[in-house]
Design a protein around this motif. Structure first.
Motif, mmCIF file in Angstrom:
data_model
loop_
_atom_site.group_PDB
_atom_site.id
_atom_site.type_symbol
_atom_site.label_atom_id
_atom_site.label_comp_id
_atom_site.label_asym_id
_atom_site.label_seq_id
_atom_site.Cartn_x
_atom_site.Cartn_y
_atom_site.Cartn_z
ATOM 1 N N VAL A 184 37.342 43.688 32.504
ATOM 2 C CA VAL A 184 37.206 42.590 33.456
ATOM 3 C C VAL A 184 35.790 42.035 33.357
ATOM 4 O O VAL A 184 34.816 42.752 33.591
ATOM 5 C CB VAL A 184 37.495 43.061 34.895
ATOM 6 C CG1 VAL A 184 37.334 41.909 35.878
ATOM 7 C CG2 VAL A 184 38.898 43.645 34.986
ATOM 8 N N TRP A 224 43.960 54.595 38.893
ATOM 9 C CA TRP A 224 43.034 53.795 38.098
ATOM 10 C C TRP A 224 41.654 54.431 38.112
ATOM 11 O O TRP A 224 41.170 54.854 39.158
ATOM 12 C CB TRP A 224 42.943 52.375 38.632
ATOM 13 C CG TRP A 224 44.167 51.553 38.387
ATOM 14 C CD1 TRP A 224 45.259 51.444 39.197
ATOM 15 C CD2 TRP A 224 44.447 50.742 37.251
ATOM 16 N NE1 TRP A 224 46.184 50.604 38.638
ATOM 17 C CE2 TRP A 224 45.723 50.152 37.448
ATOM 18 C CE3 TRP A 224 43.739 50.443 36.077
ATOM 19 C CZ2 TRP A 224 46.303 49.294 36.512
ATOM 20 C CZ3 TRP A 224 44.310 49.579 35.157
ATOM 21 C CH2 TRP A 224 45.576 49.015 35.369
ATOM 22 N N LEU A 226 37.882 46.142 41.965
ATOM 23 C CA LEU A 226 38.481 47.161 41.104
ATOM 24 C C LEU A 226 38.415 48.538 41.745
ATOM 25 O O LEU A 226 39.338 49.348 41.599
ATOM 26 C CB LEU A 226 37.765 47.195 39.749
ATOM 27 C CG LEU A 226 37.975 45.984 38.834
ATOM 28 C CD1 LEU A 226 37.087 46.087 37.602
ATOM 29 C CD2 LEU A 226 39.430 45.865 38.420
ATOM 30 N N HIS A 242 46.985 41.213 39.938
ATOM 31 C CA HIS A 242 47.172 41.060 38.490
ATOM 32 C C HIS A 242 47.224 42.419 37.798
ATOM 33 O O HIS A 242 48.077 42.659 36.942
ATOM 34 C CB HIS A 242 46.032 40.210 37.908
ATOM 35 C CG HIS A 242 46.103 40.038 36.427
ATOM 36 N ND1 HIS A 242 46.963 39.141 35.821
ATOM 37 C CD2 HIS A 242 45.431 40.667 35.413
ATOM 38 C CE1 HIS A 242 46.818 39.218 34.508
ATOM 39 N NE2 HIS A 242 45.897 40.128 34.236
ATOM 40 N N LEU A 243 46.328 43.319 38.173
ATOM 41 C CA LEU A 243 46.323 44.648 37.567
ATOM 42 C C LEU A 243 47.587 45.424 37.904
ATOM 43 O O LEU A 243 48.156 46.104 37.046
ATOM 44 C CB LEU A 243 45.090 45.427 38.021
ATOM 45 C CG LEU A 243 43.901 45.433 37.051
ATOM 46 C CD1 LEU A 243 43.300 44.029 36.951
ATOM 47 C CD2 LEU A 243 42.840 46.426 37.484
ATOM 48 N N VAL A 273 41.839 47.876 30.886
ATOM 49 C CA VAL A 273 41.632 46.499 31.335
ATOM 50 C C VAL A 273 40.127 46.248 31.391
ATOM 51 O O VAL A 273 39.410 46.932 32.130
ATOM 52 C CB VAL A 273 42.271 46.243 32.710
ATOM 53 C CG1 VAL A 273 42.089 44.785 33.105
ATOM 54 C CG2 VAL A 273 43.747 46.608 32.693
ATOM 55 N N HIS A 291 43.708 45.054 27.686
ATOM 56 C CA HIS A 291 43.841 43.736 28.295
ATOM 57 C C HIS A 291 42.447 43.255 28.693
ATOM 58 O O HIS A 291 41.613 44.044 29.133
ATOM 59 C CB HIS A 291 44.724 43.791 29.549
ATOM 60 C CG HIS A 291 46.019 44.513 29.337
ATOM 61 N ND1 HIS A 291 47.160 43.880 28.912
ATOM 62 C CD2 HIS A 291 46.348 45.832 29.493
ATOM 63 C CE1 HIS A 291 48.146 44.758 28.828
ATOM 64 N NE2 HIS A 291 47.679 45.953 29.176
ATOM 65 N N VAL A 317 41.515 49.111 43.876
ATOM 66 C CA VAL A 317 42.844 48.820 43.327
ATOM 67 C C VAL A 317 43.854 49.840 43.816
ATOM 68 O O VAL A 317 44.990 49.508 44.166
ATOM 69 C CB VAL A 317 42.801 48.793 41.790
ATOM 70 C CG1 VAL A 317 44.202 48.744 41.211
ATOM 71 C CG2 VAL A 317 42.022 47.580 41.309
ATOM 72 N N ARG A 339 43.374 42.213 41.965
ATOM 73 C CA ARG A 339 44.092 43.465 42.240
ATOM 74 C C ARG A 339 45.582 43.309 41.955
ATOM 75 O O ARG A 339 46.204 44.171 41.329
ATOM 76 C CB ARG A 339 43.865 43.880 43.691
ATOM 77 C CG ARG A 339 44.542 45.175 44.084
ATOM 78 C CD ARG A 339 44.217 45.555 45.521
ATOM 79 N NE ARG A 339 44.859 46.799 45.892
ATOM 80 C CZ ARG A 339 46.084 46.883 46.391
ATOM 81 N NH1 ARG A 339 46.806 45.778 46.581
ATOM 82 N NH2 ARG A 339 46.607 48.068 46.704
#
Length: 234
Positions: free
Chosen positions: A137, A110, A103, A185-186, A135, A166, A106, A183
């Motif tokens: 996680v 973010w 993360l 997916h985000l 998000v 999410h 990313v 990564r």
């Protein structure tokens, strides 16, 4: 003349540093992927050979050879980078904090806060905020993480009710996201929040606090100050 020698020395020191980093990356990748050298070299030879052959066909082998060398080097760098990244993910997978490390890389836009929630079994939830919303996680046991993620959503509900949330569980099971695809997916999530709203959401979450800021502070005098029964001055 002195300035020129200094700049040359600095450049010379920088280049060995980069070469050493590439060598270390190659050694790390080869431990996981023993065929990386053959694949990278084969890619370069094929690209150069194809372009050189085209050059002979069109009557310009020199120009095609130069272009082939450049493109072959570029193709080798791309293939090596991908296999090195895959090897790094393979070594990180299953390690505590691996999701947080992904993360953190990313990209811009973010804001990542590791370990916003955790239980006694070391299941942990990280938070990332961007234009896609919030998000959460989780990494750890999927059954325990569902409760942990639900509790974190309830904790944030009153503060950031206007932002989409999410939740992702990192793993190889059904409905989970593999670490190497986290990564991507985000980045594929739809961007629904404008920049100012992202900043506002971050400010509200920062005021809400996280796991570290909510930990109790031990009471009593600080040892080593020579002040028994007194609290230190600010």
């Amino acid at each position: 003349m002195a300035r020129q020698s200094n700049s040359t020395g600095a450049g010379g020191a920088e280049n060995p540093g980069r070469l050493k980093q590439i060598a270390l990356t190659y050694k790390m990748t080869r431990r996981v992927d023993s065929k990386v050298g053959l694949v990278v070299a084969g890619t370069g030879i094929v690209v150069f050979g194809v372009l050189l052959a085209i050059g002979f066909l069109i009557g310009h082998p020199v120009y095609a050879g130069i272009l082939g060398f450049v493109l072959a080097f570029l193709a080798m760098a791309i293939i090596f980078g991908r296999r090195a990244e895959r090897a790094a993910f393979g070594q990180m997978e299953g390690q505590p904090g691996a999701a947080a490390a992904v993360l953190e890389n990313v990209g811009r836009g973010w804001t990542v806060t590791p370990a916003v929630a955790m239980n006694r079994n070391q299941d942990v939830v990280h938070r990332a905020v961007g234009k896609a919303g919030i998000v959460l996680v989780g990494e750890g046991n999927p059954n325990r993480l569902r409760g942990l993620l639900g509790a974190e959503k309830k904790r944030m509900a009153r503060t950031v009710a206007d932002a989409p949330v999410h939740d992702v569980i990192v793993g190889e099971g059904e409905g989970q996201i593999p670490l190497k695809k986290l990564r991507t997916h985000l980045l594929k999530l739809p961007r629904v929040l404008p920049g100012p709203q992202v900043t506002a959401v971050n400010d509200r979450l920062r005021a809400l606090g996280d796991l570290m800021s909510n930990m109790p502070v031990p009471k009593g005098p600080i040892p080593g100050r020579g002040m028994r029964g007194r609290s230190p001055r600010a």
